[in-house]
Design an enzyme around this catalytic site. Structure first.
Site, PDB file in Angstrom:
ATOM      1  N   TYR A   1      -1.995  26.506  10.176  1.00 47.61           N
ATOM      2  CA  TYR A   1      -1.085  26.355   9.029  1.00 47.61           C
ATOM      3  C   TYR A   1      -1.746  25.850   7.748  1.00 47.61           C
ATOM      4  O   TYR A   1      -1.487  26.394   6.667  1.00 47.61           O
ATOM      5  CB  TYR A   1       0.142  25.514   9.424  1.00 47.61           C
ATOM      6  CG  TYR A   1       1.164  26.371  10.137  1.00 47.61           C
ATOM      7  CD1 TYR A   1       2.191  26.987   9.436  1.00 47.61           C
ATOM      8  CD2 TYR A   1       1.056  26.620  11.499  1.00 47.61           C
ATOM      9  CE1 TYR A   1       3.105  27.816  10.078  1.00 47.61           C
ATOM     10  CE2 TYR A   1       1.957  27.450  12.150  1.00 47.61           C
ATOM     11  CZ  TYR A   1       2.982  28.041  11.439  1.00 47.61           C
ATOM     12  OH  TYR A   1       3.874  28.875  12.071  1.00 47.61           O
TER      13      TYR A   1
ATOM     14  N   GLU B   1       7.902  26.298  16.937  1.00 51.26           N
ATOM     15  CA  GLU B   1       6.946  26.996  17.805  1.00 51.26           C
ATOM     16  C   GLU B   1       6.460  26.106  18.944  1.00 51.26           C
ATOM     17  O   GLU B   1       6.251  26.585  20.069  1.00 51.26           O
ATOM     18  CB  GLU B   1       5.782  27.544  16.959  1.00 51.26           C
ATOM     19  CG  GLU B   1       6.255  28.735  16.123  1.00 51.26           C
ATOM     20  CD  GLU B   1       5.406  29.050  14.900  1.00 51.26           C
ATOM     21  OE1 GLU B   1       4.234  28.611  14.843  1.00 51.26           O
ATOM     22  OE2 GLU B   1       5.923  29.726  13.986  1.00 51.26           O
TER      23      GLU B   1
HETATM   24  C1  HEM Z   1       5.085  28.648   6.834  1.00 49.64           C
HETATM   25  C2  HEM Z   1       4.156  29.562   6.985  1.00 49.64           C
HETATM   26  C3  HEM Z   1       4.408  30.950   7.499  1.00 49.64           C
HETATM   27  C4  HEM Z   1       5.441  31.804   7.218  1.00 49.64           C
HETATM   28  C5  HEM Z   1       6.646  31.577   6.335  1.00 49.64           C
HETATM   29  C6  HEM Z   1       5.160  33.027   7.960  1.00 49.64           C
HETATM   30  C7  HEM Z   1       5.970  34.140   7.949  1.00 49.64           C
HETATM   31  C8  HEM Z   1       5.748  35.274   8.680  1.00 49.64           C
HETATM   32  C9  HEM Z   1       6.600  36.441   8.697  1.00 49.64           C
HETATM   33  C10 HEM Z   1       7.874  36.604   7.911  1.00 49.64           C
HETATM   34  C11 HEM Z   1       6.055  37.330   9.544  1.00 49.64           C
HETATM   35  C12 HEM Z   1       6.591  38.714   9.876  1.00 49.64           C
HETATM   36  C13 HEM Z   1       7.408  38.595  11.101  1.00 49.64           C
HETATM   37  C14 HEM Z   1       7.821  39.939  11.610  1.00 49.64           C
HETATM   38  O1  HEM Z   1       6.974  40.654  12.157  1.00 49.64           O
HETATM   39  O2  HEM Z   1       8.967  40.274  11.479  1.00 49.64           O
HETATM   40  C15 HEM Z   1       4.862  36.741  10.069  1.00 49.64           C
HETATM   41  C16 HEM Z   1       4.031  37.376  10.960  1.00 49.64           C
HETATM   42  C17 HEM Z   1       2.762  36.921  11.233  1.00 49.64           C
HETATM   43  N1  HEM Z   1       2.248  35.706  10.929  1.00 49.64           N
HETATM   44 FE1  HEM Z   1       3.153  34.261   9.865  1.00 49.64          FE
HETATM   45  N2  HEM Z   1       3.991  32.883   8.647  1.00 49.64           N
HETATM   46  C18 HEM Z   1       3.503  31.637   8.391  1.00 49.64           C
HETATM   47  C19 HEM Z   1       2.349  31.095   8.907  1.00 49.64           C
HETATM   48  C20 HEM Z   1       1.413  31.791   9.623  1.00 49.64           C
HETATM   49  C21 HEM Z   1       0.131  31.248  10.044  1.00 49.64           C
HETATM   50  C22 HEM Z   1      -0.347  29.843   9.808  1.00 49.64           C
HETATM   51  C23 HEM Z   1      -0.527  32.267  10.683  1.00 49.64           C
HETATM   52  C24 HEM Z   1      -1.919  32.278  11.274  1.00 49.64           C
HETATM   53  C25 HEM Z   1      -2.981  32.085  10.558  1.00 49.64           C
HETATM   54  C26 HEM Z   1       0.358  33.420  10.694  1.00 49.64           C
HETATM   55  C27 HEM Z   1       0.080  34.634  11.271  1.00 49.64           C
HETATM   56  C28 HEM Z   1       0.956  35.675  11.374  1.00 49.64           C
HETATM   57  C29 HEM Z   1       0.626  36.934  12.014  1.00 49.64           C
HETATM   58  C30 HEM Z   1      -0.714  37.292  12.635  1.00 49.64           C
HETATM   59  C31 HEM Z   1       1.769  37.711  11.934  1.00 49.64           C
HETATM   60  C32 HEM Z   1       1.921  39.134  12.436  1.00 49.64           C
HETATM   61  C33 HEM Z   1       1.440  39.942  11.314  1.00 49.64           C
HETATM   62  C34 HEM Z   1       0.909  41.237  11.726  1.00 49.64           C
HETATM   63  O3  HEM Z   1      -0.043  41.223  12.513  1.00 49.64           O
HETATM   64  O4  HEM Z   1       1.441  42.227  11.232  1.00 49.64           O
HETATM   65  N3  HEM Z   1       1.521  33.091  10.034  1.00 49.64           N
HETATM   66  N4  HEM Z   1       4.692  35.503   9.540  1.00 49.64           N
END
Ligand code: HEM
Ligand SMILES: Cc1cc2nc3c(=O)[nH]c(=O)nc-3n(C[C@H](O)[C@H](O)[C@H](O)COP(=O)(O)OP(=O)(O)OC[C@H]3O[C@@H](n4cnc5c(N)ncnc54)[C@H](O)[C@@H]3O)c2cc1C
Length: 399
Positions: A95, A137
């Site tokens: 994060y 989480e």
């Molecule tokens: C408060 C912080 C964060 C928010 C608001 C956020 C928001 C989101 C959202 C909206 C999605 C799309 C969900 C979907 O597939 O419908 C997503 C996917 C994802 N998030 Fe986060 N996220 C956050 C932090 C993080 C962190 C810290 C990581 C890791 C470094 C991360 C890694 C990912 C990955 C790998 C995906 C799938 C994306 C893909 O491979 O297409 N996220 N996140």
């Protein structure tokens, strides 16, 4: 605790950031991957290229910021994203990396407009939002591990059987390599596969809906080989699974996740509508409801391009023949010679009215244009929003 002044500053700058939303998140991802290339092991490169993921993340951050003083209002959305994060094994230490690079991107894109006060307010807001995600989480990791047969992170599974379902869809039956039990799941949930093809520099992680009813001794996923018919470039993981993974091979899997699940508290008729490989969660739901709620009326509608790419055709036919409460329909966009179906072309409202009852609970999944059309038809018909449920086979989008 955020001060009222900070809350006001965040809320008043959300619209400014929204205007530059895409630019900020695109810049953010470039910076983050330059600084932390190891994160390319987690993020889907195709979603980055198409801008879907930057948009999804931008929207989520702005929605959260707009609700910064009552984040509990967006808890269902946080949970939905949390399921994906847990399935991908996103950890608390990730994060701050996102936070630092997001702040740096805001500063870079807004230039002088990003005053120290604004940046400070957003740093505080991000920290509050991140804590909310980390908390949700943490509970999900605990639950996944504590469930009978459950585990944390990735676990090795052996491909027990590999069965071709159509010209483009193949099922994989997966059993734990350690010989232990598997955790239960709810119909509609997915498992998440992590692979490292020899010709790739990074690991690649993808979600696959479980395509059979829970209760067995293995997980079944059914995967479409992406790029095989449309002349598009080939998908990394689906092609790898189809071409290189065989019975006896090992796949790393994270425990079942997802909030798109069948509500069996309801007894009203159920309508399951799928397009193409979007049938996977629907088959799991169908098998479950026939077993668990034998009194419940079910309409199963499947749309495919033609008979050649129509998966699990015989299985559904047999279920239909042996369950009077089930009516199944097939819609082919372009039937080939010899194909038999109930409708040709696309599903439309007038046909839906003939096949299903308005007083039903509706679930659907398929390609984005298909989902938009079905959603529009259900809205036009007057189905209330709380009886419309859907899953995206990619980052969540708007319909
Ligand atoms: C408060 C912080 C964060 C928010 C608001 C956020 C928001 C989101 C959202 C909206 C999605 C799309 C969900 C979907 O597939 O419908 C997503 C996917 C994802 N998030 Fe986060 N996220 C956050 C932090 C993080 C962190 C810290 C990581 C890791 C470094 C991360 C890694 C990912 C990955 C790998 C995906 C799938 C994306 C893909 O491979 O297409 N996220 N996140
Ligand atoms: C909750 C959920 C459940 C899912 N369930 C299923 C399921 O049951 N079955 C299933 O088959 N899939 C399912 N998916 C989709 C799955 O996760 C993968 O997205 C899918 O298998 C494609 O992955 P890939 O690695 O093969 O393709 P990727 O490499 O991720 O490519 C994705 C798409 O982009 C295209 N592409 C690749 N490279 C380029 C390029 N250079 N330029 C333009 N386009 C390009 C590919 O042709 C492909 O269509 C699900 C997804 C989610 C989120």
């Amino acid at each position: 605790m955020l001060t009222q002044e900070t809350i006001d500053l965040i809320k008043s700058t959300v619209p400014v950031l929204e205007v530059h939303g895409k630019e900020i998140t695109t810049t953010f991802y470039q910076m983050m991957f330059d600084n932390h290339p190891e994160l390319l092991n987690i993020f889907n490169h195709a979603n980055q290229r198409e801008g879907k993921q930057p948009t999804a993340l931008a929207n989520a951050v702005y929605a959260a910021a707009a609700h910064i003083d009552h984040l509990e209002d967006i808890l269902p959305v946080v949970k939905q994203i949390g399921h994906k994060h847990r399935a991908l094994n996103i950890l608390p230490e990730h994060y701050p990396i996102v936070g630092e690079n997001l702040l740096a991107a805001i500063q870079k894109v807004l230039g002088d407009a990003a005053t120290p006060a604004i940046l400070d307010a957003w740093a505080q807001a991000y920290s509050v939002i991140a804590d909310a995600f980390i908390g949700v989480e943490a509970e999900m990791y605990r639950e996944a591990e504590a469930a009978p047969g459950g585990w944390r992170g990735f676990r090795s599974f052996v491909v027990d059987r590999k069965i071709k379902e159509s010209a483009v869809i193949t099922s994989f039956y997966l059993k734990p390599q350690d010989g232990g039990a598997i955790s239960e799941y709810l119909p509609g949930q997915y498992i998440t596969v992590r692979v490292k093809p020899d010709d790739q520099n990074y690991t690649h992680i993808r979600h696959y809906s479980l395509s059979a009813a829970p209760g067995g001794d293995c997980y079944r996923i059914s995967v479409k080989r992406e790029g095989s018919v449309e002349g598009k470039s080939e998908g990394v993981v689906s092609t790898y699974l189809h071409d290189r993974i065989n019975e006896g091979d090992i796949l790393e899997i994270s425990a079942p996740a997802g909030s798109f699940t069948l509500d069996m508290e309801k007894t009203m008729p159920l309508v399951l509508i799928s397009g193409g490989v979007g049938l996977t969660p629907m088959v799991s739901m169908l098998e479950t409801v026939l077993k668990e709620q034998p009194e419940r009326k079910v309409t199963f509608i499947h749309a495919a391009v033609n008979g050649e790419v129509h998966a699990m055709k015989e299985h559904i036919k047999q279920l239909d023949a042996s369950h009077p409460q089930l009516k199944s329909y097939v819609c082919y966009e372009k039937p080939a010679a010899g194909d038999v179906c109930d409708k040709t072309g696309f599903i439309d409202l007038s046909w839906l009215r003939e096949t299903a009852s308005l007083e039903s609970d509706f679930y659907f999944c398929g390609p984005l244009p298909f989902m938009r059309a079905v959603h529009q038809a259900l809205n036009d018909w007057g189905v209330p929003a709380e009886r419309i449920h859907y899953e995206f086979f990619g980052p969540a989008d708007t319909l």
